[in-house]
Scaffold this active site. Structure first.
Site, PDB file in Angstrom:
ATOM      1  CG  ASP A 164     -12.643   3.378  -1.989  1.00  0.00           C
ATOM      2  OD1 ASP A 164     -11.560   3.977  -2.016  1.00  0.00           O
ATOM      3  OD2 ASP A 164     -12.768   2.214  -1.545  1.00  0.00           O
ATOM      4  CE  LYS A 211     -12.118  -1.179   0.215  1.00  0.00           C
ATOM      5  NZ  LYS A 211     -12.164  -0.607  -1.149  1.00  0.00           N
ATOM      6  CG  ASP A 253     -27.020   8.719   4.636  1.00  0.00           C
ATOM      7  OD1 ASP A 253     -27.313   7.963   5.590  1.00  0.00           O
ATOM      8  OD2 ASP A 253     -27.494   9.864   4.496  1.00  0.00           O
ATOM      9  CE1 TYR A 261      -0.565   1.558  -4.638  1.00  0.00           C
ATOM     10  CE2 TYR A 261      -2.946   1.806  -4.663  1.00  0.00           C
ATOM     11  CZ  TYR A 261      -1.781   1.523  -3.984  1.00  0.00           C
ATOM     12  OH  TYR A 261      -1.830   1.177  -2.654  1.00  0.00           O
ATOM     13  CB  SER A 277      -0.927   0.007   1.218  1.00  0.00           C
ATOM     14  OG  SER A 277      -1.665   1.220   1.267  1.00  0.00           O
ATOM     15  CB  SER A 333      -2.515   4.190   2.485  1.00  0.00           C
ATOM     16  OG  SER A 333      -3.540   3.951   1.536  1.00  0.00           O
ATOM     17  N   GLY A 366      -5.192   4.395 -10.863  1.00  0.00           N
ATOM     18  CA  GLY A 366      -5.464   3.996  -9.492  1.00  0.00           C
ATOM     19  C   GLY A 366      -4.820   4.938  -8.488  1.00  0.00           C
TER      20      GLY A 366
END
Length: 272
Positions: free
Chosen positions: A103, A67, A79, A215, A17, A19, A236
């Protein structure tokens, strides 16, 4: 002085990752005392991991296969996360943990940034959680006809149902990958590079724009063919950066520095 806040990306696998690179660059740009790591959490173990986190933990970026687990353990659910059927963001609040999905707006922002056109149709290759999020983003952008093409269409049922729940009421068709026929519009790939056979790539083009959500394997066969044909590409990394900017704001209370986070991601991707 208060302890630095802690955040992380969790999933399995997660070592690849980018991130941590993005969020750490954001902290450095804004002078925020915080840490962000990558933590491998296998399927079925997210609730236990979250239960063991100390008070300094502020947020988690959630990737596959967790997820839906993130959605189930949250005390509050946005929501959009409920609509998507999965959460990629967990934020600690006074009430416990709040689940969100960045996302969806991240995909919409990435597509808007790279493609100013007004496509009305889209084909999504793959039928998992990412397909659901990008499909909802396409509906947000006004695309009214969406085809979901999966190796096994039955396995795309959750994604198709999520896209159909969008308030705009898009028309959603599901097909096997073998039936993709180059319908144009937006072509989104959520499948691995290894699954992008020459035949599938040829049948997926031409397109107005290609949105490749990975990616880690770059360029994919679809991206290479699109680039050779002059088709604009949304990457990505574009998606990762835009959704990370939104997560950064939820974790820290500060707007994510888009340019700094993108630059760090591009540098790290180029070094791979």
């Amino acid at each position: 002085m208060a302890d630095p806040i802690r955040c992380a990306v969790v999933g399995d696998p997660v070592a690849h990752s980018l991130s941590p690179t993005l969020h750490r660059a954001g902290y450095a740009a804004l002078g925020i005392a915080a840490s962000y790591d990558a933590v491998r959490v296998p399927a079925g173990e997210l609730a236990g991991f979250v239960a063991g986190l100390g008070p300094q933990w502020r947020g988690l970026s959630v990737t596959a296969p967790l997820k839906r687990e993130a959605l189930a353990l949250a005390d509050e659910v946005s929501d959009i996360a409920r609509l998507a059927g999965g959460a990629n963001t967990l934020v600690r609040t006074a009430a416990g943990w709040s689940a969100d999905n960045t996302d969806v707006p991240g995909a919409a922002a990435a597509l808007r940034e790279r493609y100013p056109g007004a496509a009305t149709t889209a084909t999504i290759l793959g039928g998992g959680a990412t397909a659901a999020s990008v499909g909802l983003a396409l509906a947000d952008l006004g695309i009214g006809r969406i085809t979901v093409a999966a190796r096994n269409p039955d396995n795309a049922a959750d994604a198709v149902a999520a896209i159909r729940r969008h308030p705009a009421g898009p028309e959603v068709e599901v097909l096997p990958l073998a039936a993709v026929d180059g319908r144009g519009g937006v072509v989104v790939s959520t499948i691995p590079a290894a699954a992008q056979t020459p035949d599938l790539v040829a049948r997926s083009l031409p397109a107005e724009v290609v949105f490749e959500v990975t990616y880690n394997e770059w360029p994919t066969p679809l991206v290479a063919a699109a680039t050779a044909g002059g088709v604009p590409v949304v990457s990505g990394l574009d998606l990762l950066v835009h959704q990370a900017v939104l997560q950064f704001a939820r974790f820290t209370g500060h707007d994510g520095p888009l340019d700094a986070m993108r630059s760090a991601g591009e540098t790290a991707q180029a070094a791979r």
